[in-house]
Motif scaffolding. Structure first.
Motif, mmCIF file in Angstrom:
data_model
loop_
_atom_site.group_PDB
_atom_site.id
_atom_site.type_symbol
_atom_site.label_atom_id
_atom_site.label_comp_id
_atom_site.label_asym_id
_atom_site.label_seq_id
_atom_site.Cartn_x
_atom_site.Cartn_y
_atom_site.Cartn_z
ATOM 1 N N GLU A 42 0.849 -1.194 0.000
ATOM 2 C CA GLU A 42 0.000 0.000 0.000
ATOM 3 C C GLU A 42 0.879 1.236 0.000
ATOM 4 O O GLU A 42 2.066 1.180 0.318
ATOM 5 C CB GLU A 42 -0.905 0.024 1.235
ATOM 6 N N GLY A 43 0.271 2.378 -0.350
ATOM 7 C CA GLY A 43 1.016 3.615 -0.251
ATOM 8 C C GLY A 43 0.998 4.138 1.169
ATOM 9 O O GLY A 43 0.190 3.709 1.994
ATOM 10 N N PRO A 44 1.895 5.068 1.480
ATOM 11 C CA PRO A 44 1.885 5.683 2.814
ATOM 12 C C PRO A 44 0.575 6.417 3.072
ATOM 13 O O PRO A 44 -0.014 6.981 2.146
ATOM 14 C CB PRO A 44 3.058 6.671 2.747
ATOM 15 N N THR A 45 0.121 6.401 4.308
ATOM 16 C CA THR A 45 -1.060 7.175 4.702
ATOM 17 C C THR A 45 -0.678 8.133 5.819
ATOM 18 O O THR A 45 0.106 7.792 6.708
ATOM 19 C CB THR A 45 -2.219 6.272 5.166
ATOM 20 N N PHE A 46 -1.244 9.306 5.772
ATOM 21 C CA PHE A 46 -0.948 10.350 6.749
ATOM 22 C C PHE A 46 -1.390 9.911 8.144
ATOM 23 O O PHE A 46 -2.466 9.346 8.332
ATOM 24 C CB PHE A 46 -1.678 11.634 6.346
ATOM 25 N N LEU A 47 -0.535 10.198 9.114
ATOM 26 C CA LEU A 47 -0.844 9.822 10.494
ATOM 27 C C LEU A 47 -1.030 11.057 11.377
ATOM 28 O O LEU A 47 -2.070 11.259 11.976
ATOM 29 C CB LEU A 47 0.297 8.956 11.026
ATOM 30 N N ILE A 48 -0.023 11.897 11.435
ATOM 31 C CA ILE A 48 -0.076 13.045 12.321
ATOM 32 C C ILE A 48 0.959 14.066 11.866
ATOM 33 O O ILE A 48 1.959 13.693 11.236
ATOM 34 C CB ILE A 48 0.184 12.612 13.794
ATOM 35 N N SER A 49 0.711 15.332 12.155
ATOM 36 C CA SER A 49 1.651 16.381 11.751
ATOM 37 C C SER A 49 1.935 17.313 12.913
ATOM 38 O O SER A 49 1.229 17.305 13.927
ATOM 39 C CB SER A 49 1.082 17.183 10.573
ATOM 40 N N ILE A 50 2.966 18.136 12.743
ATOM 41 C CA ILE A 50 3.279 19.144 13.738
ATOM 42 C C ILE A 50 3.971 20.307 13.055
ATOM 43 O O ILE A 50 4.815 20.109 12.169
ATOM 44 C CB ILE A 50 4.141 18.569 14.888
ATOM 45 N N SER A 51 3.593 21.494 13.456
ATOM 46 C CA SER A 51 4.235 22.696 12.962
ATOM 47 C C SER A 51 5.330 23.104 13.932
ATOM 48 O O SER A 51 5.263 22.781 15.123
ATOM 49 C CB SER A 51 3.190 23.812 12.852
ATOM 50 N N SER A 52 6.303 23.844 13.428
ATOM 51 C CA SER A 52 7.438 24.210 14.284
ATOM 52 C C SER A 52 7.076 25.208 15.383
ATOM 53 O O SER A 52 7.884 25.462 16.266
ATOM 54 C CB SER A 52 8.573 24.784 13.433
ATOM 55 N N ILE A 53 5.863 25.753 15.340
ATOM 56 C CA ILE A 53 5.453 26.657 16.426
ATOM 57 C C ILE A 53 5.002 25.878 17.654
ATOM 58 O O ILE A 53 4.766 26.453 18.716
ATOM 59 C CB ILE A 53 4.338 27.620 15.975
ATOM 60 N N TYR B 102 -3.151 20.697 2.844
ATOM 61 C CA TYR B 102 -4.108 19.651 2.517
ATOM 62 C C TYR B 102 -3.427 18.292 2.589
ATOM 63 O O TYR B 102 -2.247 18.160 2.266
ATOM 64 C CB TYR B 102 -4.670 19.855 1.108
ATOM 65 N N GLU B 103 -4.201 17.291 2.978
ATOM 66 C CA GLU B 103 -3.640 15.950 3.073
ATOM 67 C C GLU B 103 -3.267 15.428 1.691
ATOM 68 O O GLU B 103 -3.960 15.663 0.706
ATOM 69 C CB GLU B 103 -4.626 14.987 3.736
ATOM 70 N N GLN B 104 -2.148 14.719 1.676
ATOM 71 C CA GLN B 104 -1.651 14.111 0.464
ATOM 72 C C GLN B 104 -2.011 12.622 0.513
ATOM 73 O O GLN B 104 -1.728 11.954 1.510
ATOM 74 C CB GLN B 104 -0.134 14.307 0.412
ATOM 75 N N TYR B 105 -2.641 12.134 -0.549
ATOM 76 C CA TYR B 105 -3.064 10.737 -0.607
ATOM 77 C C TYR B 105 -2.177 9.988 -1.599
ATOM 78 O O TYR B 105 -2.041 10.411 -2.751
ATOM 79 C CB TYR B 105 -4.527 10.644 -1.047
ATOM 80 N N PHE B 106 -1.622 8.889 -1.139
ATOM 81 C CA PHE B 106 -0.726 8.103 -1.977
ATOM 82 C C PHE B 106 -1.435 6.937 -2.633
ATOM 83 O O PHE B 106 -2.354 6.336 -2.063
ATOM 84 C CB PHE B 106 0.426 7.533 -1.123
ATOM 85 N N GLY B 107 -0.968 6.590 -3.825
ATOM 86 C CA GLY B 107 -1.368 5.357 -4.456
ATOM 87 C C GLY B 107 -0.553 4.201 -3.921
ATOM 88 O O GLY B 107 0.395 4.411 -3.154
ATOM 89 N N PRO B 108 -0.874 2.978 -4.348
ATOM 90 C CA PRO B 108 -0.175 1.793 -3.828
ATOM 91 C C PRO B 108 1.222 1.610 -4.399
ATOM 92 O O PRO B 108 1.983 0.784 -3.909
ATOM 93 C CB PRO B 108 -1.089 0.634 -4.233
ATOM 94 N N GLY B 109 1.539 2.363 -5.441
ATOM 95 C CA GLY B 109 2.877 2.270 -6.020
ATOM 96 C C GLY B 109 2.965 1.284 -7.177
ATOM 97 O O GLY B 109 2.148 0.373 -7.315
#
Lengths: 111, 115
Positions: A42-53, B102-109
């Motif tokens: 599978e491709g990577p999926t977003f989990l969590i983010s943080i800004s430098s502030i 905005y969130e970036q959505y990836f494909g499976p590659g």
């Protein structure tokens, strides 16, 4: 030259314990950081983010800590669950719309 | 809503041949990105489209790589001629807007193996 480094290729943790994944960066211009989770095929999926502030951002079982002076961020998962077993990538961005990724850390949560 | 799709999922070609990878972003996503991960290494940015325009192609390794996004919908990444070091997993991603907002959505590659 790699600007984002994940020095631990793998990590094993018992279910219910804390998982700590680490990431270091070299570019002091980075001001936005993310963690992605990737399952096999599978491709990577977003989990969590943080800004430098900020120095901490929490979302449920996931917390990201940022230490700007040390150019270090970490992802804490508490409690760890078997479904958390995956490869975790940290990524960083300066002002431009581009992310620099680390090499990934493979987390195994043992039931 | 369908996610980002990539075709083929695997490709094995010989050195010197040509391969074309395809990416279909999420409908309505103007921003499309290509990345590559060589085995065990970091995910590296290749280029960024906004609609049909190349916004940033600073990560393209050399002129053997050609990316297009005609009409601002799907994108293709052609490697011609392929070399051994081109082997890796090629990811496509899309987003509604700038990926810092905005969130970036990836494909499976697409796993490319050059022999």
């Amino acid at each position: 030259d790699q600007q984002v480094k994940q020095n631990s290729p793998s990590l094993s943790v018992q279910e219910g314990r804390i998982s700590i994944l680490n990431c270091d960066y070299t570019n002091s211009m980075f001001d936005y950081f993310l963690w992605y989770k990737k399952y096999p095929a599978e491709g990577p999926t977003f989990l969590i983010s943080i800004s430098s502030i900020k120095d901490k951002n929490e979302d449920g079982r996931f917390t990201v800590f940022l230490n700007k002076s040390a150019k270090h961020l970490s992802l804490h998962i508490v409690p760890s669950q078997p479904g958390d077993s995956a490869v975790y990538f940290c990524a960083a961005s300066a002002k431009a719309d581009q992310f620099y990724f680390g090499t990934g850390t493979s987390l195994t949560v043992i039931p | 809503e369908a996610g980002v799709t990539q075709f083929p999922s695997h490709s094995v070609i010989e050195k010197g041949q040509t391969v074309t990878l395809r990416c279909d972003p999420i409908s309505g996503h103007d921003n499309l990105y290509w990345y590559r991960r060589v085995m065990g290494k970091e995910i590296k940015f290749l280029l960024h489209f906004v609609k049909e325009s190349k916004q940033d192609e600073s990560g393209m390794p050399n002129n053997r790589f050609l990316a297009e996004r005609t009409g601002g919908t799907y994108s293709t990444l052609k490697v011609q001629p392929a070399e051994l070091e081109d082997s890796g997993v090629y990811f496509c991603a899309s987003s509604q807007g700038p990926i810092r907002s905005y969130e970036q959505y990836f494909g499976p590659g697409t796993r490319l193996t050059v022999t």
